[in-house]
Design a protein around this motif. Structure first.
Motif, short mmCIF file in Angstrom:
data_model
loop_
_atom_site.label_atom_id
_atom_site.label_comp_id
_atom_site.label_asym_id
_atom_site.label_seq_id
_atom_site.Cartn_x
_atom_site.Cartn_y
_atom_site.Cartn_z
N TYR A 274 0.65 -1.37 0.07
CA TYR A 274 -0.69 -0.20 0.19
C TYR A 274 1.10 1.39 0.20
O TYR A 274 0.82 2.12 -0.64
CB TYR A 274 -1.13 0.10 1.07
N LEU A 275 1.85 1.34 0.85
CA LEU A 275 3.12 2.50 0.55
C LEU A 275 3.56 3.08 -0.92
O LEU A 275 4.01 4.04 -0.67
CB LEU A 275 3.69 2.61 2.19
N LYS A 276 3.87 1.69 -0.99
CA LYS A 276 4.62 1.86 -2.16
C LYS A 276 3.91 2.13 -2.91
O LYS A 276 4.25 3.32 -3.77
CB LYS A 276 5.35 0.19 -3.10
N ARG A 277 2.63 1.88 -3.41
CA ARG A 277 1.57 2.38 -4.44
C ARG A 277 1.28 4.07 -3.97
O ARG A 277 1.39 4.49 -4.85
CB ARG A 277 0.06 1.53 -4.42
N GLY B 11 13.73 0.80 4.24
CA GLY B 11 14.10 1.22 2.76
C GLY B 11 12.48 2.36 2.59
O GLY B 11 11.90 2.41 1.58
N LEU B 12 11.96 2.43 3.62
CA LEU B 12 10.55 3.23 4.13
C LEU B 12 10.63 4.79 3.22
O LEU B 12 12.36 5.39 2.90
CB LEU B 12 9.68 3.78 5.04
N PRO B 13 9.89 5.43 2.29
CA PRO B 13 10.49 5.89 1.54
C PRO B 13 9.74 7.70 2.04
O PRO B 13 9.78 7.91 3.14
CB PRO B 13 9.24 6.19 0.39
N ASP B 14 11.19 8.69 1.72
CA ASP B 14 11.36 9.47 2.70
C ASP B 14 9.52 10.20 3.59
O ASP B 14 9.86 11.76 3.50
CB ASP B 14 12.00 10.48 2.00
N THR B 15 9.11 9.96 1.55
CA THR B 15 7.65 11.24 1.47
C THR B 15 6.90 10.17 2.66
O THR B 15 6.04 10.86 2.89
CB THR B 15 7.23 10.82 -0.21
N VAL B 16 7.12 9.36 3.76
CA VAL B 16 5.98 9.21 4.25
C VAL B 16 6.27 9.07 5.88
O VAL B 16 7.80 8.42 6.27
CB VAL B 16 6.47 7.33 3.78
#
Length: 302
Positions: free
Chosen positions: A251-254, A281-286
């Motif tokens: 979900y977070l990837k999408r 690997g959690l994106p910086d946008t989250v």
């Protein structure tokens, strides 16, 4: 069929008061504090009046009164003594007990009277944090132990939502004073638990920002349209039961693919399910928050 609950087991009395069943039996036998009826199989059942008395006795007991002294009081004197204590330092406990009784009786008037009394010298933020949150935390246990029904939970939850709506609307009458970002609040698909998100919406509006509240079960695809209207969006979502543990990282990837269309935008997520997110690997946008308080502290001061 749902109806007013007016008969309680000793386990119900324990769950609602926090006093152990064994202690209640001792108070009953040694001090004649309660006079339960008994079923054909000799099981105790307690009336709503007994529950009210137990809640009042519990407040006195927790404020240093010996049970032997309480037992000597006339029944009519106990509520008066409770009011005296509440006036001094125990309004929170009394309010919680009143709200429980309002819930059990589906009594909107008692809820509103209790709430209005609290509002005389407290802010809505204070009431939510110190009264509503402890009450909501108890609901899960009361529901799991069959002390209350889903109807009770829905009744009290919707009255709390109503108060959040009212206070939020009062803030949103005026134009936002802060223009550097816009907050979009939503729940993912199959997620319906929104009290926490509604309260966060109120706190953001209190800080002068524009909020767009989209509510329950919003597909990611439907959020893309917001990027056509605003830059620097802060999406906020509350994951209580959805996405499921196995779907979270996908979900977070999408969602990150959506955020790539607006480099200044971010997703703030909180709720029970975030404990299952793989942080590597959690994106910086989250950005993840472990509680409502954590997120509110992160926001700019009022």
């Amino acid at each position: 069929m749902n109806s007013v609950k007016n008969s309680f087991s000793i386990r119900d009395m324990e769950n609602l008061s926090g006093i152990k069943a064994h202690t209640i039996r001792i108070w009953e036998k040694r001090y004649n504090l309660f006079d339960p009826e008994r079923t054909d199989t000799n099981i105790r059942t307690y009336s709503l009046a007994s529950l009210q008395k137990l809640l009042n006795v519990t407040l006195l007991y927790n404020n240093g009164y010996k049970i032997s002294k309480i037992a000597k009081l006339e029944d009519s004197k106990i509520p008066a003594l409770v009011k005296e204590i509440v006036a001094k330092n125990s309004e929170k406990s009394h309010a919680l007990n009143s709200l429980k009784l309002a819930m059990l009786n589906f009594d909107q008037s008692l809820f509103l009277k209790t709430y209005n009394n609290l509002m005389e010298d407290r802010t809505f933020t204070d009431i939510f944090n110190k009264v509503f949150i402890p009450l909501l935390n108890e609901l899960g246990l009361l529901w799991q132990t069959n002390t209350i029904s889903p109807a009770h939970e829905h009744f009290i939850s919707n009255l709390i939502k109503q108060k959040i709506y009212i206070h939020t609307e009062q803030l949103q009458i005026e134009e936002p004073t802060r223009k550097d970002k816009v907050y979009v609040l939503f729940l993912p698909e199959n997620e319906i638990h929104e009290i926490g998100l509604l309260y966060i919406n109120y706190q953001i509006a209190l800080r002068g920002y524009k909020t767009i509240y989209l509510g329950q079960t919003m597909p990611i695809e439907n959020l893309v349209d917001l990027l056509k209207y605003y830059n620097n969006i802060r999406f906020i979502s509350y994951f209580t039961v959805a996405p499921t543990q196995h779907d979270l990282n996908d979900y977070l990837k999408r969602f990150n693919e959506v955020l790539e269309m607006s480099p200044d935008s971010k997703l703030y997520a909180l709720g029970h399910q975030i404990q299952h997110i793989n942080k590597e690997g959690l994106p910086d946008t989250v950005k993840l928050f472990n509680s409502i308080e954590h997120l509110v502290e992160f926001l700019e001061p009022v």
